[in-house]
Design a protein around this motif. Structure first.
Motif, PDB file in Angstrom:
ATOM      1  N   THR A  24       0.826  -1.201   0.000  1.00 12.04           N
ATOM      2  CA  THR A  24       0.000   0.000   0.000  1.00 12.04           C
ATOM      3  C   THR A  24       0.861   1.253   0.000  1.00 12.04           C
ATOM      4  O   THR A  24       0.614   2.215  -0.737  1.00 12.04           O
ATOM      5  CB  THR A  24      -0.933  -0.028   1.221  1.00 12.04           C
ATOM      6  OG1 THR A  24      -1.804  -1.157   1.091  1.00 12.04           O
ATOM      7  CG2 THR A  24      -1.754   1.241   1.337  1.00 12.04           C
ATOM      8  N   ASP A  46      -7.671  -3.193  -1.896  1.00 18.12           N
ATOM      9  CA  ASP A  46      -7.490  -3.766  -0.564  1.00 18.12           C
ATOM     10  C   ASP A  46      -8.643  -3.304   0.337  1.00 18.12           C
ATOM     11  O   ASP A  46      -8.828  -2.100   0.522  1.00 18.12           O
ATOM     12  CB  ASP A  46      -6.144  -3.292   0.013  1.00 18.12           C
ATOM     13  CG  ASP A  46      -5.838  -3.942   1.348  1.00 18.12           C
ATOM     14  OD1 ASP A  46      -6.765  -4.501   1.979  1.00 18.12           O
ATOM     15  OD2 ASP A  46      -4.668  -3.876   1.763  1.00 18.12           O
ATOM     16  N   ASP A 131      -3.417  -1.515  -6.080  1.00 20.43           N
ATOM     17  CA  ASP A 131      -2.971  -1.980  -4.756  1.00 20.43           C
ATOM     18  C   ASP A 131      -3.758  -3.233  -4.378  1.00 20.43           C
ATOM     19  O   ASP A 131      -4.963  -3.168  -4.164  1.00 20.43           O
ATOM     20  CB  ASP A 131      -3.198  -0.879  -3.710  1.00 20.43           C
ATOM     21  CG  ASP A 131      -2.679  -1.277  -2.337  1.00 20.43           C
ATOM     22  OD1 ASP A 131      -1.773  -2.141  -2.260  1.00 20.43           O
ATOM     23  OD2 ASP A 131      -3.164  -0.720  -1.329  1.00 20.43           O
TER      24      ASP A 131
HETATM   25 MG    MG Z   1      -2.001  -3.010   1.946  1.00 19.84          MG
END
Ligand code: MG
Ligand code: ADP
Length: 263
Positions: A24, A46, A131
Motif C-alpha cells: 500500500t 485492498d 494496490d
Molecule cells: Mg495493503
C-alpha cells in the motif's frame, strides 16, 4: 480510430500475498511520484482501504469505488475520485469490499470484472497502479487479469523470499489461463534498514536470485513514510526532502525508464 481510442496505459498490479510488506505504501507513494510526469490512476483493491486514506480520501467521499466496479453496474467514471495530488485519481475501496470475494463467487466473468470496469477509463491515463490485498484470492486475480505486469514489494526482513516463488507460480498460472501478456515488472526492496545486517543480506539474496529484476532503488525504513500516511498525504508532499520521499521519487524515475525501454 482516433489515437486516444487506441491508447493503452501501463497497468501494474502491486502484489505480494504477505501482509505488511509495503504494498500500500509503495502504491500510493509511487503513484504520487509518477503523477509528476504522467496521468495516473490508483485502484484500491485492498478492503482495508489504506491507499485511499493515504491519499486524503475520507470514508464519506469515496462512493462505491472498486466494490462498485466489481459488483454493481454503475458507470465506471462515477467511481473515480480526485486525490490530494494533481493528475492522480483514485478508485477508492469502500467498506463493502471486504465481502466482495464471496459475493463474486457465482458471478459471470468473475475474473474479468475489474478489466471490464476499467476498460472505458483507460484512455484517460498513462499508468494505472492496483494496490492488491494480502492474499492470492479473487480480488488479486482480478488485478492480475487486467494488469500487464506485477510489481512485488519485498520487505527486507526474515523469510522475505519465502512465498515469492508461490507468487511467481501464480503469475505464471494466470498468464497461461487468462492473460498472456502478464509478466513480472520487478521487485522493490522495502523498509531497508542500514543499521541492520539482515537488510543487506536479504537484498543480496534477492539480487542473487532475481538479478536485474530487482529495482536499483531501495526504499529505506523511514518514519516520515508512515507519518505521511496517517496525515492522508504522500511522503513527498509531507516531508519533501526525507529519505523516504527521495527514494519513492527515484523509484518513479527508474520505473518510467524501464517502461520506456520496453516501449
Ligand atoms: Mg495493503
Ligand atoms: P501492505 O500493504 O503490504 O500490507 P503497508 O504498505 O500497509 O503494507 O505497510 C505496513 C506498515 O509499514 C504500515 O504501517 C506502513 O506505514 C509501514 N511502512 C511501510 N513502508 C515503510 C517504510 N519504508 N518506512 C517506515 N514504515 C513503513
Amino acid at each position: 480510430m482516433s489515437k486516444a481510442a487506441s491508447h493503452t496505459p501501463h497497468i501494474i498490479a502491486i502484489a505480494n500475498q504477505k501482509g505488511g510488506v509495503g504494498k500500500t505504501t509503495t502504491s500510493l507513494n509511487l503513484a504520487a511520484a509518477l503523477a509528476r510526469h504522467k496521468r495516473v490512476l490508483l485502484v484500491d483493491l485492498d478492503p482495508q482501504g489504506n491507499a485511499s486514506t493515504g491519499l486524503g480520501l475520507e470514508y464519506d467521499e469515496r462512493g462505491r469505488g472498486t466494490y462498485g466496479a466489481l459488483l454493481e453496474d454503475a458507470p465506471s467514471e462515477a467511481l473515480l475520485r480526485p486525490s490530494v495530488v494533481p493528475k492522480l485519481d483514485v478508485m477508492p475501496a469502500c467498506g463493502d469490499l471486504a465481502g466482495a470475494e464471496l459475493e463474486m463467487i457465482d458471478q459471470d466473468r468473475r475474473e474479468y470484472r475489474l478489466r471490464d470496469a476499467l476498460q472505458p477509463l483507460l484512455n484517460r491515463y498513462d499508468i494505472v497502479l492496483i494496490d492488491c490485498p494480502p492474499s492470492l484470492g479473487l480480488l488479486t486475480l482480478n488485478a492480475l487479469v487486467v494488469a500487464q505486469s506485477v510489481l512485488v514489494p519485498l520487505q527486507c526482513e526474515f523469510f522475505a523470499l519465502e512465498g515469492i516463488s508461490q507468487l511467481v507460480r501464480s503469475i505464471e498460472r494466470v498468464r497461461l489461463a487468462f492473460n498472456a501478456d502478464l509478466h513480472l515488472e520487478g521487485i522493490v526492496l522495502t523498509m531497508f534498514d542500514t543499521r541492520n545486517n539482515l537488510s543487506a543480506l536479504v537484498a543480496e539474496d534477492a539480487r542473487g536470485f532475481f538479478g536485474e529484476q530487482v529495482f536499483k532503488t531501495v526504499i529505506p525504513r523511514n518514519i516520515r513514510i508512515s507519518e505521511a500516511q496517517s496525515h492522508g498525504r504522500p511522503v513527498m508532499d509531507y516531508a519533501r526532502s526525507s529519505t523516504g520521499a527521495l527514494a519513492y521519487e527515484a523509484l518513479g524515475t527508474e520505473l518510467l525508464k524501464r517502461l520506456k525501454k520496453k516501449g
